[in-house]
Design an enzyme around this catalytic site. Structure first.
Site, PDB file in Angstrom:
ATOM      1  N   GLU A 209     -13.370  40.626 -14.500  1.00 46.81           N
ATOM      2  CA  GLU A 209     -13.778  39.918 -13.271  1.00 46.81           C
ATOM      3  C   GLU A 209     -14.275  38.503 -13.550  1.00 46.81           C
ATOM      4  OE1 GLU A 209     -16.654  40.448  -9.338  1.00 46.81           O
ATOM      5  OE2 GLU A 209     -16.270  42.147 -10.662  1.00 46.81           O
ATOM      6  N   LYS A 225     -14.054  44.775  -6.045  1.00 45.08           N
ATOM      7  CA  LYS A 225     -14.848  45.789  -5.347  1.00 45.08           C
ATOM      8  C   LYS A 225     -13.886  46.817  -4.760  1.00 45.08           C
ATOM      9  CE  LYS A 225     -18.588  45.579  -5.174  1.00 45.08           C
ATOM     10  NZ  LYS A 225     -19.601  46.207  -6.071  1.00 45.08           N
TER      11      LYS A 225
END
Length: 398
Positions: A209, A225
Site C-alpha cells: 500500500e 480497504k
C-alpha cells in the site's frame, strides 16, 4: 551500543543495505552516511526534524513542487530511507498517547541518509541457523471481537463512521532475524519490500500500500480497504459486498480530504476506484487518488497531512485515533506507520501494513481491519488472521 547526540543524531560506519522503495539501480549499493533517530520522549516535531536533518545532509525537501534533481554524483547523497511510527503519526494528528509499545527498542522516527557505493552480491554461504517459537497474541479472539462490538456501539452513537482495529503478536527467536525479515520483501505484491535496521532493532516490510508518493509534482495515494481469499468466489464476493464498498469509499473520501490540504485547489481526482488486486493469497480492493502538489509544500507538511494513513485509522481520523488509543491493548510499533524512500523531487512512502519487527529477543507482527456498522466480529477476527498468516509463515521459513 552506539552513542547518540541530541534527537538521536548519529554518524555510522558504512553498511550496505536494501531500503524499501529505494531505486532499483541503487539496491545492494547503498552505503549509510548518517542517521537521525527520534522517540516521542525526546520532544519536538518529528516531521520538522526529518526535513531539517535531510536538508543538513544535502537532501533539501522544502519544496516538493520543484522538478526532481539530476541523478546524484558518486560523491553526493543518493537519498534516504524514512520511517515514521504510527505513534509518531498520531502525535502529528493531535491524538493522545496509546497503549505501551511492545517494541520499545524501535525509534518513532528514523531517517537514514545513503551514499551510492559499488554494487556487491549477497555473501555466499549456508543458510544461518534459525528458530522461531510460538506466537503469543496481545488479545484473545474474544477480546478482539469485544473491541469490534465497542466500535459498532460508537458508530451507533455517532462518534465515528469507521475505526481500524489492530492486534499484535510476538514470538521468541534464536539466530539472525535479518534473513527472515528480508524474505518478506519477496512476497507477491510487496511494493515496499525491504528491511531497515538500527542498533537492537530491525523492520521487515512486505507492504503493497502506497501511503503517499510525490513524483514530478504529482501526489498519489493508494488506499487499500476490503479483503477476501484469492479465489474466484472470493473476488466475486469482494466486488459485490456492500459493506466492503462502503468501508472503502469512506477511506477514499478521507484520503481525498488529506490530499486536498496540500494540493493545488481543484486538482484532487480518483482513479481506479475499488480495483481488485492480489497480495499473496488475498484479494484486496485498492483505489488511486491523485493531485497536483501545492507550491512550497515541504516534507514536514506532507507528513502532517497524510500520517497516520486513513486506511489504518478510520473516519473521522482524530475520533478514530481516540478510539484506537482506548481499545487496542498494545501499541502499533512498526506497523501502520510510514516507511520508504525520499530524495529531492521524489517521495515514496509505503504504509507499514504486512510488516514485522525484531528486537533483541522477539519478532513482532500486527494485523487488523476496518470496522463499520455492518462488521461481523467473528469475520473481523478471521480477516486479521488471514492477513498475518503469510507473514508468519514467511518469517518461519515455510
Amino acid at each position: 551500543m552506539r552513542k547518540v547526540g541530541p534527537y538521536g543524531v548519529e554518524t555510522l560506519p558504512q553498511v550496505l543495505v536494501n531500503a524499501p522503495a529505494a531505486p532499483a539501480a541503487c539496491r545492494r549499493g547503498l552505503v549509510e552516511r548518517a542517521r537521525l533517530q527520534w522517540r516521542r520522549t525526546d520532544g519536538g516535531d518529528p516531521a520538522a526534524l526529518a526535513e531539517e536533518f535531510l536538508a543538513a545532509h544535502g537532501l533539501p525537501l522544502h519544496d516538493l513542487a520543484q522538478p526532481a534533481a539530476q541523478p546524484h554524483r558518486s560523491t553526493g547523497a543518493c537519498g534516504a530511507a524514512l520511517y515514521l511510527s504510527a505513534a509518531a503519526g498520531a502525535l502529528l494528528a493531535g491524538a493522545p498517547d496509546g497503549a505501551p509499545e511492545p517494541t520499545p527498542a524501535l525509534p518513532d522516527l528514523a531517517v537514514v541518509v545513503y551514499d551510492h557505493g559499488p554494487t556487491r552480491p549477497a555473501p555466499p554461504g549456508p543458510p544461518p541457523t534459525w528458530w522461531l517459537g510460538e506466537w503469543t497474541e496481545s488479545w484473545t479472539p474474544r477480546q478482539h471481537a469485544d473491541a469490534v462490538d465497542a466500535v459498532r456501539a460508537a458508530i451507533g452513537r455517532g462518534d465515528v463512521y469507521q475505526t481500524n482495529l489492530v492486534g499484535h503478536a510476538a514470538a521468541r527467536y534464536t539466530g539472525d532475524p535479518l534473513p527472515a525479515l528480508s524474505r518478506l520483501g519477496a512476497l507477491p505484491g510487496a511494493r515496499y519490500g525491504g528491511v531497515l535496521t538500527g542498533d537492537g532493532w530491525a523492520i521487515g516490510c512486505a507492504s503493497p500500500e502506497t501511503l503517499v508518493e510525490v513524483t514530478d509534482g504529482q501526489l498519489t495515494t493508494r488506499p487499500i480497504k476490503g479483503t477476501r481469499p484469492a479465489t474466484a468466489a472470493g473476488r466475486a464476493e469482494l466486488l459485490t459486498s456492500a459493506k466492503e464498498r462502503a468501508e472503502h469509499i469512506m477511506i477514499v473520501d478521507l484520503e481525498r480530504n488529506d490530499l486536498a490540504r496540500i494540493a493545488r485547489t481543484g486538482t484532487v481526482d480518483v482513479d481506479d476506484l475499488f480495483a481488485v488486486r492480489r497480495w499473496c493469497d488475498l484479494w484486496q480492493a485498492e483505489s488511486t487518488v491523485r493531485a497536483t502538489v501545492a507550491d512550497g509544500l515541504g516534507l514536514a507538511d506532507l507528513l502532517r497531512a497524510t500520517c497516520p494513513g486513513g486506511s489504518v485509522t478510520g473516519a473521522p481520523k482524530l475520533a478514530a485515533l481516540n478510539q484506537i488509543s482506548a481499545l487496542e491493548p498494545v501499541g502499533r510499533g512498526a506497523s501502520m506507520g510510514a516507511l520508504g524512500w525520499v530524495a529531492p523531487g521524489r517521495v515514496d512512502l509505503g504504509l507499514t501494513i504486512r510488516t514485522a519487527a525484531a528486537d533483541a529477543e522477539r519478532l513482532h507482527t500486527w494485523a487488523g481491519g476496518g470496522i463499520t456498522w455492518d462488521s461481523d466480529p467473528t469475520a473481523e477476527v478471521a480477516e486479521a488472521a488471514a492477513k498475518t498468516a503469510p507473514i508468519r509463515a514467511t518469517l518461519a521459513g515455510r
